[in-house]
Design an enzyme around this catalytic site. Structure first.
Site, PDB file in Angstrom:
ATOM      1  CB  SER A   9      51.129  55.515  22.892  1.00 56.09           C
ATOM      2  OG  SER A   9      50.931  54.847  21.677  1.00 56.09           O
ATOM      3  CB  CYS A  51      53.352  48.237  22.578  1.00 57.58           C
ATOM      4  SG  CYS A  51      53.498  46.817  21.486  1.00 57.58           S
TER       5      CYS A  51
END
Length: 161
Positions: A21, A19
């Site tokens: 990174s 999500c």
């Protein structure tokens, strides 16, 4: 210094690497390219649950809204070698920063930081984790990582002279 000393290197780290990174990686790639700055950029997770998987479809959709296709990114877990390979390892939240400090080898070269420490006025804050919410959470995450990417580009450009 990293193996790739001719240009800076940045690794973004969250928990699962599906999500936040990947969005941070995409935002820095876009900002660095716009600035003409060569940077090695990657992302990883402290956990291995999603290794080899593509980013969350909501992250992919948010990135596409900004002209970036991250569907081919593949989640991976942080390795000991990352602490030598990258100049900077940037955590998306305090819990992952603490985990990175705990697992960093004594020979680590990487400078650890929290992503929002690169945004004036947001120091010490976590990037919101949108995983358990709706699409609006991914929009908020994009706004935060985009601001931080701009701050990182400014820092990296200044360091290069």
């Amino acid at each position: 210094m990293s193996e790739n000393a001719h240009r800076p290197s940045v690794l973004f780290v969250c928990l699962g690497n599906i999500c936040r990174s990947p969005l941070a990686e995409a935002a820095l790639r876009q900002a660095a390219e716009a600035a003409g700055l060569g940077v090695e950029i990657d992302s990883a997770g402290t956990a291995s649950w999603h290794t080899g998987k593509s980013p969350d479809p909501r992250s992919c959709a948010e990135a596409l809204k900004h002209g970036i296709d991250i569907s081919r990114y593949a989640a991976r877990q942080v390795t000991a070698g990352d602490f030598k390979r990258f100049d900077r390892i940037v955590a998306l939240d305090a819990a992952n920063l603490a985990d990175l400090r705990r697992i960093a080898p004594v020979t680590a070269n990487a400078r650890l930081s929290l992503l929002l420490d690169h945004v004036p006025g947001m120091e010490g804050r976590d990037v919101e984790d949108p995983y358990y919410g709706g699409t609006e959470g991914f929009e908020t995450t994009w706004t935060q990582v985009k601001q931080a990417a701009q701050g990182l580009v400014a820092e990296l450009s200044a360091a290069r002279g």
